[in-house]
Design a protein around this motif. Sequence first.
Motif, PDB file in Angstrom:
ATOM      1  N   GLU A  48       0.965  -1.125  -0.148  1.00  0.00           N
ATOM      2  CA  GLU A  48       0.110   0.084   0.049  1.00  0.00           C
ATOM      3  C   GLU A  48       0.793   1.336   0.051  1.00  0.00           C
ATOM      4  O   GLU A  48       0.653   2.056  -0.733  1.00  0.00           O
ATOM      5  CB  GLU A  48      -0.843   0.126   1.150  1.00  0.00           C
ATOM      6  CG  GLU A  48      -1.698   1.323   1.132  1.00  0.00           C
ATOM      7  CD  GLU A  48      -2.592   1.085   2.488  1.00  0.00           C
ATOM      8  OE1 GLU A  48      -3.255   2.041   3.041  1.00  0.00           O
ATOM      9  OE2 GLU A  48      -3.187  -0.053   2.930  1.00  0.00           O
ATOM     10  N   GLU A  49       1.944   1.257   0.791  1.00  0.00           N
ATOM     11  CA  GLU A  49       2.790   2.420   0.844  1.00  0.00           C
ATOM     12  C   GLU A  49       3.516   2.552  -0.600  1.00  0.00           C
ATOM     13  O   GLU A  49       3.837   3.703  -0.907  1.00  0.00           O
ATOM     14  CB  GLU A  49       3.750   2.251   2.091  1.00  0.00           C
ATOM     15  CG  GLU A  49       4.514   3.489   2.160  1.00  0.00           C
ATOM     16  CD  GLU A  49       5.682   3.443   3.342  1.00  0.00           C
ATOM     17  OE1 GLU A  49       6.646   4.352   3.554  1.00  0.00           O
ATOM     18  OE2 GLU A  49       5.548   2.239   4.151  1.00  0.00           O
ATOM     19  N   LYS A  52       1.219   4.135  -2.888  1.00  0.00           N
ATOM     20  CA  LYS A  52       1.435   5.795  -2.655  1.00  0.00           C
ATOM     21  C   LYS A  52       2.659   6.489  -3.169  1.00  0.00           C
ATOM     22  O   LYS A  52       2.547   7.220  -3.720  1.00  0.00           O
ATOM     23  CB  LYS A  52       1.021   5.851  -1.379  1.00  0.00           C
ATOM     24  CG  LYS A  52      -0.159   5.752  -0.732  1.00  0.00           C
ATOM     25  CD  LYS A  52      -0.682   5.977   0.624  1.00  0.00           C
ATOM     26  CE  LYS A  52      -1.656   5.394   1.217  1.00  0.00           C
ATOM     27  NZ  LYS A  52      -2.031   5.608   2.874  1.00  0.00           N
ATOM     28  N   LYS A  55       2.603   6.572  -7.113  1.00  0.00           N
ATOM     29  CA  LYS A  55       1.906   7.793  -7.517  1.00  0.00           C
ATOM     30  C   LYS A  55       2.617   9.191  -7.291  1.00  0.00           C
ATOM     31  O   LYS A  55       2.749   9.878  -8.158  1.00  0.00           O
ATOM     32  CB  LYS A  55       0.420   7.714  -6.687  1.00  0.00           C
ATOM     33  CG  LYS A  55      -0.686   8.788  -6.996  1.00  0.00           C
ATOM     34  CD  LYS A  55      -1.657   8.931  -6.504  1.00  0.00           C
ATOM     35  CE  LYS A  55      -2.675   9.968  -6.881  1.00  0.00           C
ATOM     36  NZ  LYS A  55      -3.792  10.063  -5.972  1.00  0.00           N
TER      37      LYS A  55
END
Length: 100
Positions: A48-49, A52, A55
């Motif tokens: 998940e990190e 991020k 992105k």
Amino acid sequence: MIDIRHSFKDIIDNDFYLNAHRYAVLDFELKKHAREDFKVGRLARMHEEYQKLDKFMKEKGAMISQLPCQNPFMIAYKLTYKGEDYLLDSELIGKNIRLL
């Protein structure tokens, strides 16, 4: 290729510098565990990190990629930003990998 440790404040801000290195750490760890399930536990949080940060890098127009090394104990990544290649700090990446 420019060693970013000696000139990063002229190129990018401190947050970008730290995020680039964190991205490299997560990239290395997730590739190491590529055959495992990213849906639960520590790997899920790391994935998940990583997404991020991916992105964030795309928004900045930056790309980070692993460099091949002859020394199996060396981890090398480069940051491509504004048409230039910068060698990331391998020691910082290594230290952060050990902290995971």
